[in-house]
Design a protein around this motif. Sequence first.
Motif, PDB file in Angstrom:
ATOM      1  N   LYS A 565      15.119  18.641 -68.498  1.00 34.34           N
ATOM      2  CA  LYS A 565      14.176  17.531 -68.638  1.00 34.34           C
ATOM      3  C   LYS A 565      13.259  17.720 -69.847  1.00 34.34           C
ATOM      4  N   TRP A 566      12.657  18.902 -69.979  1.00 35.11           N
ATOM      5  CA  TRP A 566      11.586  19.080 -70.958  1.00 35.11           C
ATOM      6  C   TRP A 566      12.040  19.682 -72.287  1.00 35.11           C
ATOM      7  N   VAL A 567      13.099  20.453 -72.283  1.00 38.45           N
ATOM      8  CA  VAL A 567      13.528  21.124 -73.512  1.00 38.45           C
ATOM      9  C   VAL A 567      14.715  20.403 -74.139  1.00 38.45           C
ATOM     10  N   ALA A 568      15.788  20.257 -73.388  1.00 41.35           N
ATOM     11  CA  ALA A 568      16.989  19.637 -73.947  1.00 41.35           C
ATOM     12  C   ALA A 568      16.954  18.113 -73.877  1.00 41.35           C
ATOM     13  N   GLY A 569      16.127  17.556 -73.019  1.00 48.64           N
ATOM     14  CA  GLY A 569      16.137  16.120 -72.800  1.00 48.64           C
ATOM     15  C   GLY A 569      15.260  15.337 -73.752  1.00 48.64           C
ATOM     16  N   ASP A 570      15.406  14.013 -73.717  1.00 46.48           N
ATOM     17  CA  ASP A 570      14.615  13.121 -74.562  1.00 46.48           C
ATOM     18  C   ASP A 570      14.090  11.943 -73.747  1.00 46.48           C
ATOM     19  N   GLY A 571      13.766  12.212 -72.463  1.00 47.26           N
ATOM     20  CA  GLY A 571      13.350  11.128 -71.594  1.00 47.26           C
ATOM     21  C   GLY A 571      11.899  11.154 -71.165  1.00 47.26           C
ATOM     22  N   ILE A 572      11.080  11.978 -71.794  1.00 47.40           N
ATOM     23  CA  ILE A 572       9.661  12.020 -71.455  1.00 47.40           C
ATOM     24  C   ILE A 572       8.994  10.737 -71.958  1.00 47.40           C
ATOM     25  N   THR A 573       8.073  10.199 -71.157  1.00 44.80           N
ATOM     26  CA  THR A 573       7.308   9.016 -71.559  1.00 44.80           C
ATOM     27  C   THR A 573       5.823   9.331 -71.469  1.00 44.80           C
ATOM     28  N   SER A 574       5.010   8.372 -71.879  1.00 45.77           N
ATOM     29  CA  SER A 574       3.562   8.569 -71.842  1.00 45.77           C
ATOM     30  C   SER A 574       3.057   8.790 -70.422  1.00 45.77           C
ATOM     31  N   LYS A 575       3.818   8.363 -69.425  1.00 46.33           N
ATOM     32  CA  LYS A 575       3.412   8.566 -68.033  1.00 46.33           C
ATOM     33  C   LYS A 575       3.472  10.038 -67.630  1.00 46.33           C
ATOM     34  N   ASP A 576       4.218  10.851 -68.392  1.00 43.05           N
ATOM     35  CA  ASP A 576       4.310  12.283 -68.111  1.00 43.05           C
ATOM     36  C   ASP A 576       3.186  13.077 -68.765  1.00 43.05           C
ATOM     37  N   LEU A 577       2.313  12.396 -69.500  1.00 43.37           N
ATOM     38  CA  LEU A 577       1.208  13.060 -70.190  1.00 43.37           C
ATOM     39  C   LEU A 577      -0.096  12.804 -69.437  1.00 43.37           C
ATOM     40  N   PRO A 578      -1.106  13.606 -69.692  1.00 43.39           N
ATOM     41  CA  PRO A 578      -2.391  13.395 -69.032  1.00 43.39           C
ATOM     42  C   PRO A 578      -3.084  12.151 -69.574  1.00 43.39           C
ATOM     43  N   PRO A 579      -4.060  11.610 -68.854  1.00 42.49           N
ATOM     44  CA  PRO A 579      -4.808  10.444 -69.372  1.00 42.49           C
ATOM     45  C   PRO A 579      -5.449  10.768 -70.720  1.00 42.49           C
ATOM     46  N   SER A 580      -5.614   9.732 -71.541  1.00 37.38           N
ATOM     47  CA  SER A 580      -6.154   9.922 -72.885  1.00 37.38           C
ATOM     48  C   SER A 580      -7.100   8.804 -73.249  1.00 37.38           C
ATOM     49  N   GLU A 581      -8.102   9.149 -74.046  1.00 39.34           N
ATOM     50  CA  GLU A 581      -8.995   8.147 -74.625  1.00 39.34           C
ATOM     51  C   GLU A 581      -8.217   7.192 -75.533  1.00 39.34           C
ATOM     52  N   PHE A 582      -7.044   7.673 -76.019  1.00 42.54           N
ATOM     53  CA  PHE A 582      -6.283   6.901 -76.985  1.00 42.54           C
ATOM     54  C   PHE A 582      -5.206   6.039 -76.338  1.00 42.54           C
ATOM     55  N   GLY A 583      -5.137   6.037 -74.991  1.00 37.73           N
ATOM     56  CA  GLY A 583      -4.029   5.393 -74.307  1.00 37.73           C
ATOM     57  C   GLY A 583      -3.740   3.975 -74.770  1.00 37.73           C
ATOM     58  N   ALA A 584      -4.749   3.136 -74.793  1.00 37.24           N
ATOM     59  CA  ALA A 584      -4.532   1.734 -75.175  1.00 37.24           C
ATOM     60  C   ALA A 584      -4.068   1.615 -76.620  1.00 37.24           C
ATOM     61  N   LEU A 585      -4.541   2.509 -77.463  1.00 35.23           N
ATOM     62  CA  LEU A 585      -4.167   2.464 -78.877  1.00 35.23           C
ATOM     63  C   LEU A 585      -2.670   2.656 -79.051  1.00 35.23           C
ATOM     64  N   PHE A 586      -2.099   3.649 -78.365  1.00 35.42           N
ATOM     65  CA  PHE A 586      -0.698   3.954 -78.553  1.00 35.42           C
ATOM     66  C   PHE A 586       0.205   2.980 -77.827  1.00 35.42           C
ATOM     67  N   GLU A 587      -0.313   2.290 -76.853  1.00 37.64           N
ATOM     68  CA  GLU A 587       0.502   1.308 -76.147  1.00 37.64           C
ATOM     69  C   GLU A 587       0.549  -0.023 -76.876  1.00 37.64           C
ATOM     70  N   ASP A 588      -0.288  -0.213 -77.881  1.00 33.30           N
ATOM     71  CA  ASP A 588      -0.281  -1.441 -78.667  1.00 33.30           C
ATOM     72  C   ASP A 588       0.992  -1.474 -79.511  1.00 33.30           C
TER      73      ASP A 588
END
Length: 607
Positions: A565-588
């Motif tokens: 999942k984490w090393v060989a894969g390419d399926g991680i999304t923003s939902k797998d990351l912690p909350p961020s002050e920048f969340g709305a910015l990157f989702e634009d």
Amino acid sequence: MNNGWSWSKWLVAGAFLSGIAGAACAIGFALGVLAGPALVQRLPAATAPAPEAATPATAVATPRSRPSPTPEAEAFPTRPPTPTRTGSPIPSRADLPEPPPEPDWTVGLAPSERNAGVDRRPIYRIGGVLEPDRGRLRGRLILSFPYQEGPSLSALCFRVWAHAPSSGGSRLEVGEVRIDGQTVRLAWSGDRTAFTVTLPVPLRAGGEISLEMPFTVTVGSRAGGYGLLQKTPDGLLVLYYGYPELARIREGRCVLDPPWENGDLHQAEAAHFALRLRLPEGTALSASGVIVQEASGPPGWREVEIVAPYVRNLVLVAGEMEEIVRERNGVRVRGFFRKAGAREARRAVEDALDALERFGEAFGPYPFSELDLVEVPLRGGAAGVEAGGLIMIGEDVFRMGDLSGMLGGTSGGLDLPGFVVAHEVAHQWWYGMVGNDAHREPWLDEALTNWSSAFWVEKARGPEAAQATWDLLVLLPYRLRLAEKDLPLNLPTDDYSMLDYAAIVYGKGAWMMEVLRREMGEERFFAFLRRYLEKHRWGWATGESWRETLGEVWGKERAEAFFEKWVAGDGITSKDLPPSEFGALFEDPSLGPLLRTLLEALMQAQP
């Protein structure tokens, strides 16, 4: 953080900080963003031509220029040897101090490490004259090479990273190479970043050979790379690739990859070094290892002897520098500074001591008796660079200590210098003790090292600072990458763009380690790290051995699933990351790609 900040201010700070996220060793690109557009316009685009493929000599194979993480050796077409270029004098024995005899290697080890002694490894003994004013080192190398196992060798190969495009036109000249008094044939690769020495008699496993060669390295006159070979206008000489480096041998073949653009040119096995250097009186010297003896030389010169066991890359920095020395628990940190203020210099030395102590408790003891920390005018946006027993911190980093104040006091006490110092200190474990191929599998050291520096912030500065560090110094480039699509973590450096290298290797890789920590639990996670260290101590790790070690501690089935999942894969999304002050910015959907384009353009700029 203050949510009242305008998006424009976040763009400025974010572009700047995301450059630092991957720059702790190699990737940094936006130091001038906060200074305004005028500075950015002065940064010329990189124009270095792509390197040629290295050429092996007789029966010595070289992997492809863009290999898979576990390639089979593949030979490049052989070209005629290139004649040695002249310009810098090849020193004679009469010009140089004699290389020292083999020393007591344990003097370079921490007290807790000395009882175990040292094992058999290649031994470099160098007698040389260091001339900072001329930007050169003239030396004579005697290399003893014990061949432990594998098919018989018909040749030994040496890397000459001074000739890489990133080295700014530096030159390393080699004179007559002799084995047991007999002159042997030397053949250069087409791009002159390697040469091969044909052995008079094939070397079998269990045997040992000694060869001798004079050499001269002279730094170039133009800027290049991260400034690892440079002479500053005020006389500081930095020699990171200042000697012929024995190429790694894999299954009886030399590993001779052409120079790559992203990251560090690290492929060396740990070796033992003993140097006797002559340098001008009054010149401060920082070096991998420890200085064990000093004496007067000819008028105006002094001679020093250096012992450096288990070093993968030996570094020398000489010039006018102020020194601060602190010691704790039998380990000494020597700080060398040129422009940093007294407060910043003392803080850096204390942070290095603190990181050594915390990492020693978490991973295993620091193995050496000394660590040098040197302020260097690094280029290419690099904030710091590691070597065995020595770390270099970019002089610009010390001007950025109060990022909390720069961000309106909202960043949770963000400490960029401390983060960079901790990152380079962590490399003494992940790269120094546990080696890996920085070309094929850069994630093995950089991901774990970047996680270690965030871990240090958590323990030394508290949870609020750690949260800000993850958000601004580690994960910001990765969030930009995820605005398009994830990439595997275990690709070779050439398969990433400059921005993706920072985003995936430093960002995704560090967060992967934090996720692993949370899923395994504290006790089991640190047991894994300690076992990983002991299994690969002074050796060579691979992605496969990382996964195997994880399975030994956590169970094979869980280790395999996590790796995929984490090393060989390419399926991680923003939902797998912690909350961020920048969340709305990157989702634009319109702003994210624009930011990415901007940052990629900045990363192509070279200061």
